[in-house]
Design an enzyme around this catalytic site. Structure first.
Site, PDB file in Angstrom:
ATOM      1  N   TYR A 125       0.855  -1.180   0.000  1.00 59.80           N
ATOM      2  CA  TYR A 125       0.000   0.000   0.000  1.00 59.80           C
ATOM      3  C   TYR A 125       0.896   1.236   0.000  1.00 59.80           C
ATOM      4  O   TYR A 125       1.906   1.289   0.710  1.00 59.80           O
ATOM      5  CB  TYR A 125      -0.904  -0.025   1.223  1.00 59.80           C
ATOM      6  CG  TYR A 125      -1.578   1.288   1.513  1.00 59.80           C
ATOM      7  CD1 TYR A 125      -2.426   1.872   0.580  1.00 59.80           C
ATOM      8  CD2 TYR A 125      -1.361   1.952   2.720  1.00 59.80           C
ATOM      9  CE1 TYR A 125      -3.032   3.089   0.833  1.00 59.80           C
ATOM     10  CE2 TYR A 125      -1.973   3.164   2.983  1.00 59.80           C
ATOM     11  CZ  TYR A 125      -2.800   3.727   2.037  1.00 59.80           C
ATOM     12  OH  TYR A 125      -3.399   4.939   2.289  1.00 59.80           O
ATOM     13  N   ASP A 199      -0.114  -7.445   7.150  1.00 52.66           N
ATOM     14  CA  ASP A 199      -1.301  -6.649   6.854  1.00 52.66           C
ATOM     15  C   ASP A 199      -2.328  -7.583   6.215  1.00 52.66           C
ATOM     16  O   ASP A 199      -2.107  -8.112   5.129  1.00 52.66           O
ATOM     17  CB  ASP A 199      -0.918  -5.514   5.899  1.00 52.66           C
ATOM     18  CG  ASP A 199      -2.091  -4.595   5.564  1.00 52.66           C
ATOM     19  OD1 ASP A 199      -3.257  -5.012   5.694  1.00 52.66           O
ATOM     20  OD2 ASP A 199      -1.841  -3.448   5.151  1.00 52.66           O
ATOM     21  N   LYS A 224     -11.902  -0.717   5.629  1.00 51.36           N
ATOM     22  CA  LYS A 224     -12.193  -1.456   4.409  1.00 51.36           C
ATOM     23  C   LYS A 224     -13.233  -2.560   4.659  1.00 51.36           C
ATOM     24  O   LYS A 224     -14.342  -2.284   5.076  1.00 51.36           O
ATOM     25  CB  LYS A 224     -10.892  -2.006   3.830  1.00 51.36           C
ATOM     26  CG  LYS A 224      -9.753  -0.971   3.769  1.00 51.36           C
ATOM     27  CD  LYS A 224     -10.109   0.292   3.019  1.00 51.36           C
ATOM     28  CE  LYS A 224      -8.906   1.152   2.651  1.00 51.36           C
ATOM     29  NZ  LYS A 224      -8.119   1.667   3.769  1.00 51.36           N
TER      30      LYS A 224
END
Length: 407
Positions: A125, A199, A224
Site C-alpha cells: 500500500y 497486513d 475497508k
C-alpha cells in the site's frame, strides 16, 4: 440476557456475538460511550487503576467500552479455531486505532529502534511504503525491500544483515495482488529471531488467518472490508504476545495518540456482524468479473489470485479460504485507455478505498500510489494503465454490464 459462557462454533456466529458484554441498562447493542474520561468510587480506586492493580477505564485515549467490543470481536475472528501453545484456544490482544496507518505507526515505533531495519517486499500500500521509506529513515530506521516471493533472496538478506528486526508482509498486496508464502517466510524469520507482521486488510480473517502460520502481529485498515460500508476510518493492531500488547505496544499507542473514537468503533462493530455474508458475495462476484476480464480483448492482464494464470495462485489457494473481492487489471491502451474507461462507468463508483458494498475502481498510479516515484511504481508492477477494482456485492450481471459498456 445471553449466557456469555456459550462459545459459538461458527465464524458468522462469532462475528455477531463475540466481544459483547451485557450492560447495566440492558441495551441490545453496545452503546456509543461518548465520554472522554471515567470516574472512580474513591481516590484509592483511581490509584489502583493507574497503577494497574485494578482493571477499568481511565481516559478514552487509553480505552473505551465501545473500543473494547470491537477489539475483542476482531481478535476472536483472527484467532477463530486456532490453538495456542498450551493447547487451548489461541489468545490474542487487539488495540483499536484511528486508522490503519495509526496502527502501523504503533507497530513500527513499538518494535523498531534507531539502527534497526525492516524487511518487506515489492508492491505495498502506498502509504505503508512511504512511511517506511520516507519517514522512518529520519528516525534512524531503514527499510530493505526485496522480492519475498523468492525465499533465497529473503534468506540472503537475513544472513547479510543482522539489523533486520521486523519482517513485514502484505498479502495479497495492494494493488498488484502479489502473494507471499506466510508460513515459509515466518519459519525463515524464526531462524533469525525476527518478529513477523502481516497486513491482512485485503483478505480479512474470514479468508486468511496469519496467526495460523505463526506471525506475531496482524494489522488491518478496518475502514475497508471489516467495516464494509465506507462509513468510518479505523485500524487495528493485534498481537499473539498478550503481555507485550498490554505493555510496550499499548504504551506506544497511548503516547502517539492514535486512538479510535466511539462512534467509528460502533459503526465497525455493526459492519463486522455481516462479514462472512459479505465476503462470500464479494468472492462470488470477483470470480465472475476476473473470468470476464481475462477473456476481454481490451484487457492485457488480470491480477486475481483466483485465476490459474496468477503467478502465486497456488500459494493463495493454500493460505486463503477463497480469493477475495480485490483485483486489478491492465488495459492495452495504457493511461488514456484507463482514463476513458473510468469516465464511462455508470453504476460502479470512481473512488479510492475498497471493501464497501458497492464496486469501486481507481487508478493507482495517479491516486493511491501517486507519491511513489514512477520508476519504483513500474518496478513493482504498478503501471500507468493499471486499474484497481474492489468488487462489490451488487448483482454480478449488473457489474458485468457496466464494465462491458465502459470497455
Amino acid at each position: 440476557m445471553s449466557d456469555t459462557s456459550f462459545h459459538p462454533a461458527g465464524f458468522g456466529s462469532t462475528a455477531v456475538h463475540s466481544g459483547h458484554e451485557p450492560n447495566s441498562a440492558y441495551a441490545h447493542l453496545v452503546p456509543i460511550y461518548a465520554s472522554s474520561t471515567y470516574v472512580y468510587e474513591s481516590a484509592e480506586q483511581g490509584m489502583r487503576r493507574f497503577s494497574g492493580e485494578e482493571d477499568g477505564y481511565i481516559y478514552s485515549r487509553w480505552g473505551n467500552p465501545t473500543f473494547t467490543e470491537a477489539e475483542e470481536k476482531i481478535a476472536a475472528l483472527e484467532a477463530f479455531g486456532l490453538t495456542g501453545p498450551d493447547g487451548g484456544p489461541l489468545r490474542v490482544k487487539g488495540l483499536l486505532h484511528a486508522s490503519g496507518m495509526a496502527a502501523l505507526s504503533t507497530l513500527l515505533l513499538s518494535v523498531l529502534k534507531k539502527g534497526d531495519k525492516i524487511l518487506s517486499h515489492y508492491s505495498l500500500y502506498g502509504g505503508s511504503q512511504e512511511l517506511m521509506e520516507g519517514l522512518l529513515p529520519g528516525l534512524g530506521v531503514d527499510a530493505v525491500i526485496t522480492d519475498l516471493r523468492d525465499l533465497d533472496k529473503a534468506e540472503a538478506v537475513f544472513k547479510s544483515d543482522p539489523s533486520i528486526r521486523l519482517l513485514y508482509l502484505e498479502t495479497p498486496a495492494n494493488p498488484t495482488m502479489q502473494c507471499v508464502d506466510i508460513a515459509a517466510l515466518t519459519a525463515l524469520a524464526r531462524r533469525y529471531n525476527c518478529p513477523v507482521a502481516c497486513d491482512n486488510t485485503f483478505a480479512t480473517p474470514y479468508l486468511q488467518q496469519p496467526f495460523r502460520y505463526g506471525v506475531d502481529f496482524i494489522m488491518h485498515s478496518t475502514t475497508k472490508f471489516l467495516n464494509g460500508h465506507g462509513t468510518a476510518i479505523g485500524g487495528i493492531l493485534l498481537g499473539r504476545d498478550v503481555e507485550r500488547m498490554k505493555g510496550p505496544v499499548f504504551k506506544t499507542l497511548k503516547l502517539l495518540g492514535g486512538n479510535a473514537n466511539p462512534f467509528d468503533a460502533f459503526l465497525l462493530i455493526n459492519g463486522l456482524k455481516t462479514l462472512e455474508l459479505r465476503m462470500e458475495r464479494h468472492c462470488d462476484n470477483a470470480e465472475a468479473v476476473a473470468a470476464y476480464l481475462e477473456r476481454h480483448p481490451a484487457i492485457a492482464r488480470v491480477n486475481y489470485t483466483g485465476l490459474a494464470s496468477h503467478k502465486e495462485h497456488a500459494i493463495a489457494a493454500r493460505q486463503m479460504r477463497r480469493h477475495g473481492g480485490m483485483l486489478s487489471f491492465e488495459l492495452k491502451g495504457g493511461l488514456q485507455a484507463g482514463v476513458s474507461f473510468i469516465n464511462r462507468l455508470k453504476m460502479c463508483t470512481r473512488t479510492v478505498s475498497l471493501g464497501t458494498c458497492d464496486t469501486l475502481l481507481c487508478h493507482p498510479a495517479s491516486m493511491t500510489h501517486f507519491s511513489i516515484p514512477k520508476e519504483k511504481r513500474e518496478q513493482y508492477g504498478i503501471t500507468d494503465g493499471l486499474i484497481r477494482m474492489s468488487v462489490g456485492i451488487e448483482n454480478a450481471p449488473d457489474i458485468l454490464a457496466d464494465l462491458e459498456q465502459a470497455l
